[in-house]
Scaffold this motif. Structure first.
Motif, PDB file in Angstrom:
ATOM      1  N   ALA A 132      34.250  40.121  31.364  1.00  0.00           N
ATOM      2  CA  ALA A 132      34.346  41.309  30.516  1.00  0.00           C
ATOM      3  C   ALA A 132      33.413  41.181  29.323  1.00  0.00           C
ATOM      4  O   ALA A 132      33.247  40.110  28.758  1.00  0.00           O
ATOM      5  CB  ALA A 132      35.777  41.487  30.018  1.00  0.00           C
ATOM      6  N   ASP A 133      32.809  42.300  28.963  1.00  0.00           N
ATOM      7  CA  ASP A 133      31.975  42.412  27.774  1.00  0.00           C
ATOM      8  C   ASP A 133      32.680  43.429  26.878  1.00  0.00           C
ATOM      9  O   ASP A 133      32.468  44.623  27.016  1.00  0.00           O
ATOM     10  CB  ASP A 133      30.578  42.896  28.175  1.00  0.00           C
ATOM     11  CG  ASP A 133      29.569  42.777  27.048  1.00  0.00           C
ATOM     12  OD1 ASP A 133      29.977  42.513  25.901  1.00  0.00           O
ATOM     13  OD2 ASP A 133      28.378  42.955  27.320  1.00  0.00           O
ATOM     14  N   PRO A 134      33.575  42.965  26.001  1.00  0.00           N
ATOM     15  CA  PRO A 134      34.488  43.870  25.312  1.00  0.00           C
ATOM     16  C   PRO A 134      33.944  44.605  24.085  1.00  0.00           C
ATOM     17  O   PRO A 134      34.687  44.904  23.171  1.00  0.00           O
ATOM     18  CB  PRO A 134      35.635  42.940  24.922  1.00  0.00           C
ATOM     19  CG  PRO A 134      34.965  41.646  24.685  1.00  0.00           C
ATOM     20  CD  PRO A 134      33.850  41.580  25.694  1.00  0.00           C
ATOM     21  N   GLU A 147      38.346  46.436  27.951  1.00  0.00           N
ATOM     22  CA  GLU A 147      38.159  45.277  28.807  1.00  0.00           C
ATOM     23  C   GLU A 147      38.941  44.051  28.344  1.00  0.00           C
ATOM     24  O   GLU A 147      39.516  43.347  29.156  1.00  0.00           O
ATOM     25  CB  GLU A 147      36.682  44.960  28.969  1.00  0.00           C
ATOM     26  CG  GLU A 147      35.997  46.026  29.781  1.00  0.00           C
ATOM     27  CD  GLU A 147      34.595  45.680  30.200  1.00  0.00           C
ATOM     28  OE1 GLU A 147      33.991  44.766  29.623  1.00  0.00           O
ATOM     29  OE2 GLU A 147      34.112  46.333  31.134  1.00  0.00           O
ATOM     30  N   ARG A 148      38.959  43.784  27.059  1.00  0.00           N
ATOM     31  CA  ARG A 148      39.712  42.625  26.560  1.00  0.00           C
ATOM     32  C   ARG A 148      41.189  42.774  26.906  1.00  0.00           C
ATOM     33  O   ARG A 148      41.813  41.843  27.405  1.00  0.00           O
ATOM     34  CB  ARG A 148      39.533  42.454  25.053  1.00  0.00           C
ATOM     35  CG  ARG A 148      40.334  41.267  24.499  1.00  0.00           C
ATOM     36  CD  ARG A 148      40.231  41.163  22.997  1.00  0.00           C
ATOM     37  NE  ARG A 148      38.904  40.823  22.543  1.00  0.00           N
ATOM     38  CZ  ARG A 148      38.430  39.581  22.472  1.00  0.00           C
ATOM     39  NH1 ARG A 148      39.179  38.570  22.841  1.00  0.00           N
ATOM     40  NH2 ARG A 148      37.232  39.355  22.023  1.00  0.00           N
ATOM     41  N   LEU A 154      45.617  40.319  32.875  1.00  0.00           N
ATOM     42  CA  LEU A 154      45.369  39.484  34.049  1.00  0.00           C
ATOM     43  C   LEU A 154      45.653  38.014  33.740  1.00  0.00           C
ATOM     44  O   LEU A 154      46.288  37.307  34.525  1.00  0.00           O
ATOM     45  CB  LEU A 154      43.920  39.663  34.522  1.00  0.00           C
ATOM     46  CG  LEU A 154      43.540  38.988  35.830  1.00  0.00           C
ATOM     47  CD1 LEU A 154      44.321  39.579  36.996  1.00  0.00           C
ATOM     48  CD2 LEU A 154      42.043  39.146  36.072  1.00  0.00           C
ATOM     49  N   GLN A 155      45.199  37.550  32.580  1.00  0.00           N
ATOM     50  CA  GLN A 155      45.416  36.160  32.158  1.00  0.00           C
ATOM     51  C   GLN A 155      46.913  35.859  32.043  1.00  0.00           C
ATOM     52  O   GLN A 155      47.360  34.778  32.432  1.00  0.00           O
ATOM     53  CB  GLN A 155      44.708  35.896  30.824  1.00  0.00           C
ATOM     54  CG  GLN A 155      45.030  34.579  30.162  1.00  0.00           C
ATOM     55  CD  GLN A 155      44.472  33.365  30.883  1.00  0.00           C
ATOM     56  OE1 GLN A 155      43.679  33.469  31.794  1.00  0.00           O
ATOM     57  NE2 GLN A 155      44.929  32.196  30.484  1.00  0.00           N
ATOM     58  N   ASN A 156      47.684  36.798  31.518  1.00  0.00           N
ATOM     59  CA  ASN A 156      49.129  36.575  31.371  1.00  0.00           C
ATOM     60  C   ASN A 156      49.834  36.506  32.720  1.00  0.00           C
ATOM     61  O   ASN A 156      50.770  35.732  32.889  1.00  0.00           O
ATOM     62  CB  ASN A 156      49.753  37.665  30.503  1.00  0.00           C
ATOM     63  CG  ASN A 156      49.349  37.532  29.055  1.00  0.00           C
ATOM     64  OD1 ASN A 156      49.053  36.436  28.585  1.00  0.00           O
ATOM     65  ND2 ASN A 156      49.310  38.635  28.343  1.00  0.00           N
ATOM     66  N   LYS A 157      49.383  37.310  33.676  1.00  0.00           N
ATOM     67  CA  LYS A 157      50.017  37.330  34.993  1.00  0.00           C
ATOM     68  C   LYS A 157      49.550  36.166  35.869  1.00  0.00           C
ATOM     69  O   LYS A 157      50.321  35.621  36.647  1.00  0.00           O
ATOM     70  CB  LYS A 157      49.729  38.657  35.684  1.00  0.00           C
ATOM     71  CG  LYS A 157      50.538  38.874  36.935  1.00  0.00           C
ATOM     72  CD  LYS A 157      50.459  40.298  37.432  1.00  0.00           C
ATOM     73  CE  LYS A 157      51.329  40.466  38.666  1.00  0.00           C
ATOM     74  NZ  LYS A 157      51.276  41.805  39.196  1.00  0.00           N
ATOM     75  N   TYR A 158      48.268  35.811  35.759  1.00  0.00           N
ATOM     76  CA  TYR A 158      47.664  34.737  36.555  1.00  0.00           C
ATOM     77  C   TYR A 158      46.942  33.780  35.607  1.00  0.00           C
ATOM     78  O   TYR A 158      45.734  33.896  35.420  1.00  0.00           O
ATOM     79  CB  TYR A 158      46.665  35.307  37.570  1.00  0.00           C
ATOM     80  CG  TYR A 158      47.277  36.282  38.537  1.00  0.00           C
ATOM     81  CD1 TYR A 158      47.949  35.829  39.671  1.00  0.00           C
ATOM     82  CD2 TYR A 158      47.187  37.649  38.316  1.00  0.00           C
ATOM     83  CE1 TYR A 158      48.511  36.726  40.562  1.00  0.00           C
ATOM     84  CE2 TYR A 158      47.752  38.554  39.204  1.00  0.00           C
ATOM     85  CZ  TYR A 158      48.416  38.083  40.317  1.00  0.00           C
ATOM     86  OH  TYR A 158      48.977  38.975  41.187  1.00  0.00           O
TER      87      TYR A 158
END
Length: 190
Positions: A132-134, A147-148, A154-158
């Protein structure tokens, strides 16, 4: 490969329409000597960089103009470039014959979780990298202000390695480029 020759090549697209070349360097320890697949490879700029150290490269893109150019790039390892939608089961089944070990994508934020889960379900032992380029605003047709947030969901889920870095390239400067690097437990434990 400490001279970083994999960063010394010309690109067709410029940032922010493609990932910065620094991604190639940051992913070196994860992708070295592996079968790497870029989903949405466009003109093959980043895939070309991966080809300097990957065992084999796979590139998937649906735009015929992009794919025709991507097929002509001077890849440094065996490479297979295909004009197919990588989110379709038939394409994913065909992809299995190459035994991809790593996946990379730079796509629209709202696709992050869908594409990640699709790939993870078909290739549960693969390293999957979402980028991502936030920056605020619009990059071409790509709205980037969420994007962030989507990458953090996604980071929290995986949970994975969450990598954040600055880059300056082709007159573009960004204080933050983000990568979510998911490494399956089977690989972590080896």
């Amino acid at each position: 490969m400490n001279n970083k020759s994999y960063l010394n090549f010309d690109t067709i697209e410029q940032v922010p329409c493609r990932s910065p070349k620094k991604v190639i360097d940051v992913l070196y320890p994860y992708f070295k000597d592996k079968v790497v697949c870029e989903l949405g490879c466009r003109f093959g700029d980043i895939l070309l960089g991966f080809s300097y150290y990957a065992k084999e490269c796979l590139g998937y893109e649906i735009d015929s103009n992009c794919i025709n150019i991507a097929k002509t790039r001077p890849y440094k390892c065996p490479s297979h470039i295909s004009q197919e939608n990588c989110m379709i089961d038939d394409t994913l089944e065909k992809m299995k014959k190459y035994k991809p070990e790593c996946f990379f994508s730079y796509s629209h934020a709202t696709w992050y979780q869908r594409w990640f889960e699709t790939i993870h379900n078909k290739f549960p032992n693969a390293i999957i990298v979402t980028s991502a380029d936030p920056r605020e605003g619009i990059n071409g047709s790509k709205v980037t202000n969420n994007e962030r947030k989507y990458l953090e969901i996604l980071q929290n889920k995986y949970p994975g390695n969450y990598i954040e870095f600055e880059y300056e390239e082709e007159g573009q400067r960004a204080k933050t480029f983000l990568l979510h690097v998911f490494i399956p437990k089977e690989i972590k434990n080896n």
